[in-house]
Design a protein around this motif. Structure first.
Motif, mmCIF file in Angstrom:
data_model
loop_
_atom_site.group_PDB
_atom_site.id
_atom_site.type_symbol
_atom_site.label_atom_id
_atom_site.label_comp_id
_atom_site.label_asym_id
_atom_site.label_seq_id
_atom_site.Cartn_x
_atom_site.Cartn_y
_atom_site.Cartn_z
ATOM 1 N N LYS A 157 27.046 -25.875 -5.947
ATOM 2 C CA LYS A 157 26.670 -27.242 -5.566
ATOM 3 C C LYS A 157 27.869 -28.039 -5.033
ATOM 4 C CE LYS A 157 22.739 -27.400 -8.734
ATOM 5 N NZ LYS A 157 22.056 -28.109 -9.851
ATOM 6 N N LYS A 158 28.681 -27.345 -4.233
ATOM 7 C CA LYS A 158 29.811 -27.974 -3.572
ATOM 8 C C LYS A 158 29.449 -28.276 -2.124
ATOM 9 C CE LYS A 158 33.393 -25.735 -6.374
ATOM 10 N NZ LYS A 158 34.575 -24.832 -6.353
ATOM 11 N N PRO A 159 30.044 -29.310 -1.536
ATOM 12 C CA PRO A 159 29.695 -29.661 -0.154
ATOM 13 C C PRO A 159 30.090 -28.570 0.849
ATOM 14 C CG PRO A 159 31.588 -30.929 -0.905
ATOM 15 C CD PRO A 159 31.051 -30.228 -2.113
ATOM 16 N N LEU A 160 29.269 -28.426 1.865
ATOM 17 C CA LEU A 160 29.577 -27.490 2.944
ATOM 18 C C LEU A 160 30.572 -28.133 3.906
ATOM 19 C CD1 LEU A 160 26.000 -26.117 3.729
ATOM 20 C CD2 LEU A 160 27.746 -25.121 2.240
ATOM 21 N N PRO A 161 31.298 -27.337 4.679
ATOM 22 C CA PRO A 161 32.254 -27.917 5.634
ATOM 23 C C PRO A 161 31.548 -28.695 6.738
ATOM 24 C CG PRO A 161 32.028 -25.556 5.997
ATOM 25 C CD PRO A 161 31.300 -25.863 4.719
ATOM 26 N N ASN A 162 32.266 -29.629 7.334
ATOM 27 C CA ASN A 162 31.718 -30.373 8.472
ATOM 28 C C ASN A 162 31.706 -29.530 9.741
ATOM 29 O OD1 ASN A 162 33.750 -32.685 6.958
ATOM 30 N ND2 ASN A 162 31.553 -33.063 7.044
ATOM 31 N N TYR A 163 32.735 -28.671 9.870
ATOM 32 C CA TYR A 163 32.891 -27.887 11.100
ATOM 33 C C TYR A 163 33.186 -26.420 10.778
ATOM 34 C CZ TYR A 163 33.586 -32.242 13.802
ATOM 35 O OH TYR A 163 33.453 -33.465 14.405
ATOM 36 N N ILE A 164 32.653 -25.525 11.601
ATOM 37 C CA ILE A 164 33.110 -24.141 11.676
ATOM 38 C C ILE A 164 33.639 -23.922 13.088
ATOM 39 C CG2 ILE A 164 32.448 -21.708 11.669
ATOM 40 C CD1 ILE A 164 30.323 -22.376 9.591
ATOM 41 N N VAL A 165 34.890 -23.488 13.188
ATOM 42 C CA VAL A 165 35.522 -23.244 14.484
ATOM 43 C C VAL A 165 35.682 -21.736 14.627
ATOM 44 C CG1 VAL A 165 37.424 -23.878 16.006
ATOM 45 C CG2 VAL A 165 36.792 -25.398 14.115
#
Length: 441
Positions: A157-165
């Motif tokens: 239940k941790k936040p996902l990243p904003n971006y995948i590069v």
């Protein structure tokens, strides 16, 4: 579910796939190389309960056994036994098909050179700018590792990243396009860093190679950023997307002509909505990545630069252009992958001394080019140590003559096979030699 990892490889992609599926499916590995090639990695795979088939010269039975084949991108699609596969996938097709990426902004980067630095610099800057960004792909992190990370974040239940590069090679793009049946995910930004002749030992034509790159430029892209030098080709081979396409470098790009490896990253971050001053501040702490114009050390007024990932001739010219006005001693050459040497001529002409590593590219293309333009050289050497020591001798002699900082740079402009496992092994060998030199009294 029966999963076959076709091609364990030495760069980590096959192992990441195996780790991802271990415990979830019945997993086999098939690789043409003998077991001793992989050392402790083979032990790890077997400890995970994976049935490993090394020295597998004909993977027909393993391919027929599998429900899904996870193909190493280095394995050509023309391999006859692949026609027996029920389903062929790769790490990107799994990542892009996952519902976990629905709210994550994707930045996809391709090009002949400049990809890794662009991906690394953008990811670094995004994190410095208060976002959570992670990278993957040809830069050395499998998309399976990212997918596993996303799954773990969801469980915890941790936040996902904003971006995948993501850095994508032409081979990865080709395989992913087939696996996705041409249906790509929505992309916040797609970047084409450059187009040069490369991989002509794998492609039937230069157009075929370029077309794989341009597959990323599609109607799923919100923004498209391309190198201004590729504009004519991109315009000719894409339709209905001109409104979305932006060029780099822009007129007021602060990195043009200076830290040119950051030109693309700057304009990419501008397109994402960040302000000039905050971008420059974020990029000011970026230190680069291994094997790409990587400054290893300075001793006795000699700078050592590891640019082993420069595997095409134009990349050598690109890298050495950043060294002006310093004198540089260029270690180059290696194995041919059916590309021309002419693209490195400016670098060769400007070099204070040229040290050649033995290999088919050196023998068949580089030496004839040097002879044609009457450029002197040392070698070819059948090992890196001898070339390195001669380069250092030349640098010390030149430094004594003009009392100016000298540069010894490994920028091969060729593949590494034969003398090294890969370009990273070549760069690591160079780094060890520099370490020995620096540690001398």
């Amino acid at each position: 579910m029966k999963i076959l990892i076709l091609g364990l490889g030495l760069n980590g992609g096959g192992a990441s796939a195996a780790r991802y599926f271990a415990g979830k499916a019945d997993v086999r590995i098939s690789d043409i190389s003998p077991r001793e090639t992989f050392g402790p990695l083979a032990d790890e795979m077997e400890a995970l309960g994976i049935n490993c088939h090394f020295s597998d010269k004909d993977p027909k039975e393993n391919i027929k056994w599998a429900d899904i084949v996870i193909k190493n991108p280095a394995i050509p699609n023309t391999l006859p036994q692949l026609s027996l596969a029920k389903n062929i996938q790769n790490d990107f097709s799994y990542l892009f098909s996952s519902p976990l990426i629905k709210d994550i902004k994707l930045i996809l980067v391709t090009g002949t050179k400049g990809k890794s630095t662009t991906v690394s610099a953008i990811t670094h800057a995004l994190n410095r700018l208060g976002n959570s960004a992670i990278y993957c792909g040809n830069i050395g992190v499998s998309a399976f590792e990212i997918l596993k990370d996303l799954e773990n974040r969801q469980i915890d239940k941790k936040p996902l990243p904003n971006y995948i590069v993501a850095e994508m090679s032409s081979w990865q793009i080709h395989d992913t396009n087939i696996a996705l049946n041409g249906v790509w995910p929505n992309t916040e930004l797609t970047i084409l860093t450059s187009l040069y002749r490369d991989h002509q030992n794998r492609y039937h034509s230069l157009t075929e190679y370029y077309d794989d790159k341009l597959t990323l430029i599609n109607d799923k892209c919100k923004h498209i950023l391309i190198n201004i030098r590729t504009k004519l080709y991109v315009d000719k081979h894409t339709h209905g997307l001109k409104r979305k396409i932006k060029l780099f470098p822009t007129l007021f790009n602060p990195y043009a002509g200076n830290k040119i490896e950051l030109m693309c990253a700057f304009n990419a971050l501008k397109l994402l909505g960040f302000k000039k001053d905050e971008i420059i501040k974020a990029l000011s702490s970026y230190k680069g990545i291994p094997h790409r114009i990587e400054q290893i050390a300075i001793k006795n007024d000699i700078m050592f630069i590891n640019d082993s990932a420069a595997t095409i001739s134009e990349a050598v010219t690109f890298s050495t252009s950043t060294l002006y006005p310093l004198s540089y001693h260029l270690i180059c050459g290696g194995t041919d992958k059916d590309i021309k040497a002419l693209g490195m001529l400016p670098a060769l002409k400007s070099a204070t001394s040229i040290l050649l590593l033995d290999g088919s590219f050196t023998t068949d293309k580089l030496i004839p080019l040097l002879n044609k333009y009457q450029l002197s050289y040392y070698g070819p050497y059948n090992n890196l140590r001898d070339a390195f020591e001669k380069a250092v001798d030349n640098a010390e002699e030149k430094k004594g003559f003009n009392n100016q900082m000298q540069v010894v740079i490994l920028s091969p402009g060729a593949a590494s096979f034969g003398m090294f496992k890969n370009e990273f092994d070549r760069g690591d060998s160079f780094r060890r030699l520099v370490g020995e030199y620096v540690s001398r009294a």
